[in-house]
Motif scaffolding. Structure first.
Motif, PDB file in Angstrom:
ATOM      1  N   TYR A 256      -6.790  10.390   5.769  1.00  0.00           N
ATOM      2  CA  TYR A 256      -6.527  10.151   7.201  1.00  0.00           C
ATOM      3  C   TYR A 256      -5.427  11.066   7.723  1.00  0.00           C
ATOM      4  CZ  TYR A 256      -8.564   5.595   5.948  1.00  0.00           C
ATOM      5  OH  TYR A 256      -9.356   4.597   5.452  1.00  0.00           O
ATOM      6  N   GLY A 490      -5.420   0.042  13.100  1.00  0.00           N
ATOM      7  CA  GLY A 490      -4.357   0.765  12.382  1.00  0.00           C
ATOM      8  C   GLY A 490      -4.257   2.202  12.873  1.00  0.00           C
ATOM      9  N   GLY A 491      -3.551   2.997  12.111  1.00  0.00           N
ATOM     10  CA  GLY A 491      -3.420   4.423  12.453  1.00  0.00           C
ATOM     11  C   GLY A 491      -1.979   4.856  12.673  1.00  0.00           C
ATOM     12  N   SER A 494      -6.008   6.002  15.629  1.00  0.00           N
ATOM     13  CA  SER A 494      -7.412   5.843  15.270  1.00  0.00           C
ATOM     14  C   SER A 494      -8.023   5.028  16.406  1.00  0.00           C
ATOM     15  CB  SER A 494      -7.554   5.190  13.896  1.00  0.00           C
ATOM     16  OG  SER A 494      -7.364   3.824  13.977  1.00  0.00           O
ATOM     17  N   GLY A 568      -4.425  -4.554  10.146  1.00  0.00           N
ATOM     18  CA  GLY A 568      -4.098  -3.922   8.875  1.00  0.00           C
ATOM     19  C   GLY A 568      -3.287  -2.664   9.094  1.00  0.00           C
ATOM     20  N   SER A 569      -2.327  -2.406   8.172  1.00  0.00           N
ATOM     21  CA  SER A 569      -1.566  -1.164   8.196  1.00  0.00           C
ATOM     22  C   SER A 569      -0.735  -1.070   9.478  1.00  0.00           C
ATOM     23  CB  SER A 569      -2.545  -0.002   8.047  1.00  0.00           C
ATOM     24  OG  SER A 569      -1.873   1.146   7.712  1.00  0.00           O
ATOM     25  N   HIS A 570      -0.987  -0.052  10.320  1.00  0.00           N
ATOM     26  CA  HIS A 570      -0.245  -0.041  11.587  1.00  0.00           C
ATOM     27  C   HIS A 570      -0.688  -1.213  12.471  1.00  0.00           C
ATOM     28  CE1 HIS A 570       2.237   1.656  14.776  1.00  0.00           C
ATOM     29  NE2 HIS A 570       1.285   1.216  15.585  1.00  0.00           N
ATOM     30  N   ARG A 592      -2.890  -7.177   6.783  1.00  0.00           N
ATOM     31  CA  ARG A 592      -3.293  -6.460   5.559  1.00  0.00           C
ATOM     32  C   ARG A 592      -2.383  -5.253   5.386  1.00  0.00           C
ATOM     33  NH1 ARG A 592      -5.835  -1.639   5.473  1.00  0.00           N
ATOM     34  NH2 ARG A 592      -6.714  -1.996   7.542  1.00  0.00           N
ATOM     35  N   VAL A 595       2.846  -2.335   7.784  1.00  0.00           N
ATOM     36  CA  VAL A 595       4.113  -1.596   7.809  1.00  0.00           C
ATOM     37  C   VAL A 595       5.138  -2.560   8.387  1.00  0.00           C
ATOM     38  CG1 VAL A 595       5.345   0.344   8.848  1.00  0.00           C
ATOM     39  CG2 VAL A 595       2.945   0.617   8.168  1.00  0.00           C
ATOM     40  N   MET A 601      10.275   2.215   4.141  1.00  0.00           N
ATOM     41  CA  MET A 601       8.999   2.764   3.679  1.00  0.00           C
ATOM     42  C   MET A 601       9.033   4.275   3.485  1.00  0.00           C
ATOM     43  SD  MET A 601       5.176   2.039   5.077  1.00  0.00           S
ATOM     44  CE  MET A 601       5.134   3.310   6.293  1.00  0.00           C
ATOM     45  N   THR A 605       6.260   5.801   0.694  1.00  0.00           N
ATOM     46  CA  THR A 605       4.874   6.075   1.091  1.00  0.00           C
ATOM     47  C   THR A 605       4.476   7.505   0.714  1.00  0.00           C
ATOM     48  OG1 THR A 605       3.408   6.357   3.000  1.00  0.00           O
ATOM     49  CG2 THR A 605       5.742   6.645   3.423  1.00  0.00           C
ATOM     50  N   ILE A 607       3.026   9.342   2.806  1.00  0.00           N
ATOM     51  CA  ILE A 607       3.118  10.146   4.044  1.00  0.00           C
ATOM     52  C   ILE A 607       4.440   9.872   4.782  1.00  0.00           C
ATOM     53  CG2 ILE A 607       0.640  10.540   4.357  1.00  0.00           C
ATOM     54  CD1 ILE A 607       0.559   8.218   6.353  1.00  0.00           C
ATOM     55  N   TRP A 610       4.886  10.513   8.517  1.00  0.00           N
ATOM     56  CA  TRP A 610       4.367   9.524   9.477  1.00  0.00           C
ATOM     57  C   TRP A 610       5.516   8.662  10.024  1.00  0.00           C
ATOM     58  CZ3 TRP A 610       4.303   4.241  10.003  1.00  0.00           C
ATOM     59  CH2 TRP A 610       3.336   3.678  10.842  1.00  0.00           C
ATOM     60  N   VAL A 660       0.911   2.272   2.303  1.00  0.00           N
ATOM     61  CA  VAL A 660       1.939   1.289   2.674  1.00  0.00           C
ATOM     62  C   VAL A 660       2.171   0.470   1.405  1.00  0.00           C
ATOM     63  CG1 VAL A 660       2.549  -0.609   4.201  1.00  0.00           C
ATOM     64  CG2 VAL A 660       1.075   1.221   5.037  1.00  0.00           C
ATOM     65  N   HIS A 689      -5.110   0.876  -0.214  1.00  0.00           N
ATOM     66  CA  HIS A 689      -4.726   0.511   1.153  1.00  0.00           C
ATOM     67  C   HIS A 689      -5.828  -0.251   1.914  1.00  0.00           C
ATOM     68  CE1 HIS A 689      -2.273   0.781   4.659  1.00  0.00           C
ATOM     69  NE2 HIS A 689      -3.120   1.544   5.323  1.00  0.00           N
TER      70      HIS A 689
END
Ligand SMILES: CSCC[C@H](NC=O)C(=O)N[C@@H](CO)C(=O)O
Length: 714
Positions: A256, A490-491, A494, A568-570, A592, A595, A601, A605, A607, A610, A660, A689
């Motif tokens: 991603y 998320g993203g 996205s 989930g995620s973001h 899920r 962050v 983080m 992580t 990334i 990010w 994450v 993830h």
């Protein structure tokens, strides 16, 4: 108030089982044109599908073939040619350009050990089966869609693929009988990898099999600081074109993340000379050679910054060596609706037969459309914007026969084919359904548009609006107000497009309404929308979601006391912010791999860029911890608001998440425990993830559904 929500676990699992049966399309190939003895022309269409098998606890892959009679302009007759066959052990496969042969990279366990073979099939015979593991020319073959490829030379005499560089065996300093060709003291040396879903992939090399001689060679000439992938044969097989990613000073996660410094390269097979074909100051991906072998089309975007952005569609002319921008970055959606190209991969074949036009399927707002690009003028037209709403994904196009997957929130994927109208023609595509699917009549869906109130307008990027998808049960009993589950994606760059979403459709059939919000910052709405979010995470995204929910509630169809949030995620970051910033509002929360704390983080992580970018800072590989930056990262994180939280939280975490790391969820879990807020943590070993292994996904779904029914008191 009366409720019509399904609450019995037996009924819910039965429904999940029923809807999880619908397979998704993963690939299609069009075979050569065959002329029958009666003069009719036809082609075989080979398709691959993926389906969850709850009994075997795996995603099974199967194929089915179809026959399409046509006159090069329209489909005359079509139908399946036989039943489905499960595919086992195939990592990669590819028919030769003439269709006469097929190559397969297969994994097989022999006497308890994993072995990889490269097979060549011709007619009904497996003519070669080369044990790549025994050859020891390289490590494991890359089967991923980031680096991996299996490509026939135009001459059909050689095959090109990517594998891990061969590593010498390492031994302890204290090995009593040391063997030859081993490295002493290197047993515990750390090898960087490319992060989430690419663990153990570190140093890819380009490999070529000479089919006649069964000889594998590793291509020389690729610069040492470059990791190659997405390779194909240059015109006339003189060399190999590939994407090379810079891996110095260190590797960062690629999944991603199409924003990693990379370039197109050409390595000459005779002299081993390597030439850089694109600038080297941007990020490129998905190069595709035109059928006339004169031009290469590829996607380009900026290095660092938001992970997913509006791409440029670029074209490299093989003979003039000139590069042109065919479609540039689009800041705001145009009058005709075109909002820019948002994709990190073009379909394996995407050129029209005349080598003049390109097909791209990508989000345009909350739809996924099929766009036709004229490479000479850069004009873009949508082939699907007037067709039924939903999601159109291009699987392949060969000699102008397009094969696509279409789905919508109440219709699982179906397989369709249609001919691309001739250049210059305004004709509509006549889509023919090869494999239909079962519409879910009980699910209603619509796309809603929101204009943020003036006080929430972004002064740097004013006037941006956003969308949401609303799914709800079709038949609602008189007097019933529906419970609502709010889902930020998320993203954050996205988007949720109107396609088939298993968990949302099951929740909807259970009796929930689901609001999926594409807050400002989502892709598919112009580059300005994307750029409006970094530096404003935790506020702009959170307020957009809250605004969408409150607007929807004002309609009166939903129960204000039964609103939950899940992401989930973001999306988990936004969900946890919402329950901290609006503590009375949400009665249940599911996160899920969320962050939780950008400051904690960044060091763990794959990334780290990010964290800096979304907090509003530029990233460079040599940036060192800075207390002021860390303070801002903390201020923008959900953990900052945890003391206000009252909503019961269900956390679902993947033990192997590199993106994450699960310690983020644990940080939140401990804080909630200390505050005596109800919290339940589900820990999924062997999952990364996405938590997408069949048992993790289905168990996660059941727990989410029951968490909702319990805490919304249904
Ligand atoms: C450092 S975590 C960044 C969040 C993550 N972004 C990219 O991987 C994320 O939100 N992922 C989405 C997919 O885009 C997800 O749903 O997992």
């Amino acid at each position: 108030m009366e409720s019509q929500v399904m609450t019995n676990p037996e009924d819910i699992s039965k429904l999940y089982r029923e809807l999880s049966l619908f397979p998704s399309l993963t690939r299609a190939d069009v075979g050569p044109v065959i002329t029958s003895q009666y003069g009719g022309k036809y082609s075989n269409i080979y398709t691959e599908w993926s389906q969850r098998d709850l009994e075997r606890n795996e995603n099974v892959k199967f194929c089915r073939q179809y026959i399409v009679f046509h006159d090069d302009k329209s489909v005359v007759y079509s139908g399946p040619s036989g039943n489905c066959t499960e595919i086992k052990g195939e990592l990669l496969s590819k028919d030769s350009p003439s269709g006469d042969m097929k190559a397969v990279v297969r994994e097989s366990i022999i006497k308890g050990e994993d072995k990889q073979f490269l097979e060549i099939w011709s007619k009904n015979i497996k003519v070669k089966s080369i044990n790549l593991t025994a050859l020891k020319k390289h490590g494991k073959v890359y089967e991923d869609d980031q680096f991996g490829c299996l490509v026939w030379s135009h001459s059909e005499t050689h095959l090109l693929y990517v594998a891990e560089r061969k590593r010498l065996k390492a031994e302890s300093f204290f090995q009593v009988w040391p063997s030859k060709h081993t490295l002493k003291g290197e047993q515990f040396v750390f090898y960087e990898d490319w992060g989430e879903t690419l663990v153990s992939k570190s140093s890819p090399v380009l490999c070529v099999l000479d089919i006649e001689g069964s000889n594998v060679s590793v291509l020389e000439g690729v610069p040492d600081n470059i990791s190659p992938g997405q390779a194909f044969w240059a015109p006339s097989d003189t060399g190999v074109v590939f994407v090379g990613w810079w891996h110095e000073p260190f590797r960062l996660g690629l999944k991603y993340s199409p924003n990693r410094r990379s370039s197109l390269f050409y390595v000459d097979l005779t002299g081993g000379q390597c030439e850089q074909l694109s600038s080297g100051s941007s990020a490129v991906c998905s190069p595709k050679l035109s059928p006339d072998q004169c031009r290469i089309i590829y996607l380009e975007c900026a290095v660092y910054g938001p992970h997913q952005q509006c791409s440029r569609l670029c074209m490299y002319d093989w003979y003039t060596k000139r590069t042109s921008v065919v479609v540039d970055v689009v800041k705001r959606p145009r009058e005709d609706g075109f909002a820019g190209i948002y994709s990190s991969s073009l379909s394996p074949l995407c050129w029209s037969a005349d080598s003049q036009r390109i097909l791209v399927s990508c989000p345009q707002g909350s739809r996924k459309d099929l766009l036709l690009v004229e490479t000479t003028t850069g004009s873009v037209t949508s082939l699907t914007s007037k067709s039924p709403g939903g999601s159109w994904s291009l699987l392949t196009i060969e000699r102008n026969l397009m094969v696509v997957s279409w789905s919508s929130p109440n219709c699982p994927p179906s397989l369709r084919v249609g001919f691309l109208p001739l250049g210059g023609s305004r004709e509509e595509v006549d889509w023919v359904v090869l494999e239909d699917s079962q519409t879910q009549p009980d699910i209603d869906w619509q796309i809603l548009n929101f204009t943020p109130p003036p006080e929430q307008d972004n002064s740097q990027y004013p006037g941006l609006d956003f969308d949401a998808l609303l799914l709800k049960p079709k038949d609602v009993k008189e007097g019933v107000k529906l419970p609502l589950i709010v889902t930020p994606h998320g993203g954050p760059h996205s988007v949720i497009v109107a396609d088939w979403l298993l968990s949302s459709s099951v929740l909807c059939r259970m009796g929930f309404a689901i609001l999926l919000v594409n807050y400002r910052g989502s892709i598919g709405y112009g580059q300005d929308s994307i750029l409006s979010l970094p530096g404003n995470v935790g506020t702009q995204d959170v307020k957009d979601v809250q605004f969408a929910v409150e607007s929807v509630l004002r309609g009166g169809a939903f129960d204000e006391q039964k609103v939950a949030v899940a992401g989930g995620s973001h999306g988990g970051f936004v969900a946890c912010h919402l329950i901290g910033q609006y503590p009375e509002f949400y009665k249940a929360c599911v996160a899920r791999n969320p962050v939780i704390n950008l400051a904690s983080m960044i060091g763990s992580t794959d990334i780290p860029d990010w964290c800096m970018v979304e907090a509003g800072y530029n990233y460079s590989t040599d940036c060192l911890p800075d207390p002021a930056v860390w303070e801002q990262m903390l201020n923008k994180s959900p953990i900052k608001h945890v003391k206000q939280v009252k909503t019961p939280v269900l956390l679902t975490l993947g033990e192997d998440d590199k993106r994450v790391p699960p310690k983020q969820g644990i940080e939140y879990y401990r804080a909630l425990k200390a505050l005596q807020v109800p919290v339940r943590l589900l820990w999924y070993p062997g999952n990364n993830h996405s938590l997408s292994k069949v048992d993790a996904e289905s168990d996660g779904f059941m727990n989410i559904a029951l968490w909702m029914t319990q805490h919304l008191s249904l």
